[in-house]
Design a protein around this motif. Structure first.
Motif, PDB file in Angstrom:
ATOM      1  N   ILE A  43       0.826  -1.202   0.000  1.00 29.68           N
ATOM      2  CA  ILE A  43       0.000   0.000   0.000  1.00 29.68           C
ATOM      3  C   ILE A  43       0.863   1.257   0.000  1.00 29.68           C
ATOM      4  N   ILE A  44       0.523   2.177  -0.883  1.00 25.79           N
ATOM      5  CA  ILE A  44       1.125   3.514  -0.854  1.00 25.79           C
ATOM      6  C   ILE A  44       0.077   4.422  -0.226  1.00 25.79           C
ATOM      7  N   PRO A  45       0.345   4.936   0.968  1.00 24.96           N
ATOM      8  CA  PRO A  45      -0.651   5.825   1.583  1.00 24.96           C
ATOM      9  C   PRO A  45      -0.728   7.139   0.813  1.00 24.96           C
ATOM     10  N   GLU A  46      -1.879   7.754   0.826  1.00 25.45           N
ATOM     11  CA  GLU A  46      -2.065   9.012   0.107  1.00 25.45           C
ATOM     12  C   GLU A  46      -1.041  10.046   0.564  1.00 25.45           C
ATOM     13  N   THR A  51       5.079  11.630  -5.697  1.00 26.40           N
ATOM     14  CA  THR A  51       5.449  11.729  -7.111  1.00 26.40           C
ATOM     15  C   THR A  51       4.215  11.423  -7.946  1.00 26.40           C
ATOM     16  N   ALA A  52       4.284  11.766  -9.214  1.00 26.20           N
ATOM     17  CA  ALA A  52       3.148  11.531 -10.114  1.00 26.20           C
ATOM     18  C   ALA A  52       2.816  10.042 -10.221  1.00 26.20           C
ATOM     19  N   CYS A  53       3.825   9.199 -10.298  1.00 20.19           N
ATOM     20  CA  CYS A  53       3.575   7.759 -10.427  1.00 20.19           C
ATOM     21  C   CYS A  53       3.001   7.168  -9.150  1.00 20.19           C
ATOM     22  N   LYS A  54       3.429   7.662  -8.006  1.00 18.88           N
ATOM     23  CA  LYS A  54       2.854   7.182  -6.740  1.00 18.88           C
ATOM     24  C   LYS A  54       1.396   7.613  -6.622  1.00 18.88           C
ATOM     25  N   ARG A  55       1.074   8.838  -7.081  1.00 21.42           N
ATOM     26  CA  ARG A  55      -0.324   9.277  -7.049  1.00 21.42           C
ATOM     27  C   ARG A  55      -1.175   8.397  -7.958  1.00 21.42           C
ATOM     28  N   LEU A  56      -0.630   8.001  -9.102  1.00 25.07           N
ATOM     29  CA  LEU A  56      -1.345   7.097  -9.992  1.00 25.07           C
ATOM     30  C   LEU A  56      -1.584   5.756  -9.303  1.00 25.07           C
ATOM     31  N   CYS A  57      -0.607   5.278  -8.547  1.00 32.41           N
ATOM     32  CA  CYS A  57      -0.768   4.014  -7.814  1.00 32.41           C
ATOM     33  C   CYS A  57      -1.851   4.122  -6.752  1.00 32.41           C
ATOM     34  N   VAL A  58      -1.938   5.245  -6.086  1.00 41.15           N
ATOM     35  CA  VAL A  58      -3.005   5.437  -5.099  1.00 41.15           C
ATOM     36  C   VAL A  58      -4.368   5.334  -5.797  1.00 41.15           C
ATOM     37  N   ARG A  78      -6.209  11.700 -16.411  1.00 40.90           N
ATOM     38  CA  ARG A  78      -5.459  12.943 -16.196  1.00 40.90           C
ATOM     39  C   ARG A  78      -4.072  12.663 -15.631  1.00 40.90           C
ATOM     40  N   GLN A  79      -3.989  11.744 -14.681  1.00 37.66           N
ATOM     41  CA  GLN A  79      -2.688  11.399 -14.100  1.00 37.66           C
ATOM     42  C   GLN A  79      -1.778  10.754 -15.150  1.00 37.66           C
ATOM     43  N   SER A  80      -2.340   9.881 -15.966  1.00 35.92           N
ATOM     44  CA  SER A  80      -1.555   9.219 -17.012  1.00 35.92           C
ATOM     45  C   SER A  80      -1.019  10.236 -18.014  1.00 35.92           C
ATOM     46  N   MET A  81      -1.842  11.194 -18.396  1.00 37.52           N
ATOM     47  CA  MET A  81      -1.402  12.225 -19.348  1.00 37.52           C
ATOM     48  C   MET A  81      -0.289  13.080 -18.746  1.00 37.52           C
ATOM     49  N   GLU A  82      -0.395  13.418 -17.470  1.00 34.16           N
ATOM     50  CA  GLU A  82       0.643  14.193 -16.788  1.00 34.16           C
ATOM     51  C   GLU A  82       1.968  13.421 -16.790  1.00 34.16           C
ATOM     52  N   ILE A  83       1.896  12.143 -16.488  1.00 30.49           N
ATOM     53  CA  ILE A  83       3.099  11.315 -16.468  1.00 30.49           C
ATOM     54  C   ILE A  83       3.688  11.201 -17.870  1.00 30.49           C
ATOM     55  N   LEU A  84       2.849  10.975 -18.841  1.00 34.61           N
ATOM     56  CA  LEU A  84       3.302  10.826 -20.220  1.00 34.61           C
ATOM     57  C   LEU A  84       3.987  12.090 -20.729  1.00 34.61           C
ATOM     58  N   ARG A  85       3.454  13.258 -20.353  1.00 38.23           N
ATOM     59  CA  ARG A  85       4.077  14.529 -20.770  1.00 38.23           C
ATOM     60  C   ARG A  85       5.458  14.703 -20.152  1.00 38.23           C
ATOM     61  N   SER A  86       5.601  14.368 -18.886  1.00 39.03           N
ATOM     62  CA  SER A  86       6.874  14.587 -18.202  1.00 39.03           C
ATOM     63  C   SER A  86       7.850  13.422 -18.374  1.00 39.03           C
ATOM     64  N   MET A  87       7.336  12.248 -18.704  1.00 40.12           N
ATOM     65  CA  MET A  87       8.183  11.062 -18.811  1.00 40.12           C
ATOM     66  C   MET A  87       7.665  10.191 -19.972  1.00 40.12           C
ATOM     67  N   LEU A 110      -2.301  -2.841 -10.748  1.00 47.77           N
ATOM     68  CA  LEU A 110      -1.625  -2.281  -9.580  1.00 47.77           C
ATOM     69  C   LEU A 110      -0.164  -2.720  -9.530  1.00 47.77           C
ATOM     70  N   LYS A 111       0.094  -3.962  -9.872  1.00 45.86           N
ATOM     71  CA  LYS A 111       1.468  -4.473  -9.910  1.00 45.86           C
ATOM     72  C   LYS A 111       2.298  -3.700 -10.944  1.00 45.86           C
ATOM     73  N   ILE A 112       1.727  -3.453 -12.113  1.00 41.60           N
ATOM     74  CA  ILE A 112       2.432  -2.685 -13.138  1.00 41.60           C
ATOM     75  C   ILE A 112       2.620  -1.246 -12.668  1.00 41.60           C
ATOM     76  N   GLY A 113       1.658  -0.718 -11.939  1.00 38.17           N
ATOM     77  CA  GLY A 113       1.804   0.622 -11.365  1.00 38.17           C
ATOM     78  C   GLY A 113       3.001   0.700 -10.432  1.00 38.17           C
ATOM     79  N   ARG A 114       3.206  -0.333  -9.621  1.00 39.28           N
ATOM     80  CA  ARG A 114       4.381  -0.361  -8.738  1.00 39.28           C
ATOM     81  C   ARG A 114       5.672  -0.468  -9.543  1.00 39.28           C
TER      82      ARG A 114
END
Length: 134
Positions: A43-46, A51-58, A78-87, A110-114
């Protein structure tokens, strides 16, 4: 096929939305039917989503535990687009997450998110190392 889970002393576990905490000794649980569960170590607590990727995992945790609430879809996009723009190199991870969600394989998503969080961390470490070397 039953799933055996080993819990360390005082370790937490969420099963179908119920938060459980182990006692002062290690224990083994045998889950005999299908359920949704996350171990404390997964679990990643809120509050820890710095980071953007951790927020996506939440968000993925919410989707997994709350039977994929519709309002989470927009946030995930929205989170995916933000990540894609920066990375931009994160695209394969983001596509794989979407594929697993479309297949209703939320735990796999979720596993792929981690894995994406680990990739983000490795990029930040390389970038930090390159900055320190300059």
């Amino acid at each position: 096929m039953p799933l055996r889970i080993h819990l360390k002393p005082f370790e937490r576990l969420i099963i179908n939305g119920a938060a459980l905490r182990n006692g002062e000794r290690s224990t083994n649980l045998l889950i005999e039917n299908t359920c949704k569960f996350l171990r404390e170590s997964e679990i990643i607590p809120e509050s820890g989503a710095d980071t953007a990727c951790k927020r996506l995992c939440v968000t993925l945790q919410l989707i997994y535990l709350a039977d994929h609430p519709i309002e989470a879809d927009d946030l995930l996009v929205r989170q995916s687009m933000e990540i894609l723009r920066s990375m931009p190199t994160s695209a394969p991870y983001l596509v794989a997450i979407q594929d697993e969600l479309a297949a209703k394989q939320y735990h796999r998503a979720l596993k792929i998110g981690r894995e994406l969080v680990a990739y983000e961390r490795s990029l930040m470490e390389r970038l930090g190392g390159a900055t320190n070397a300059a």
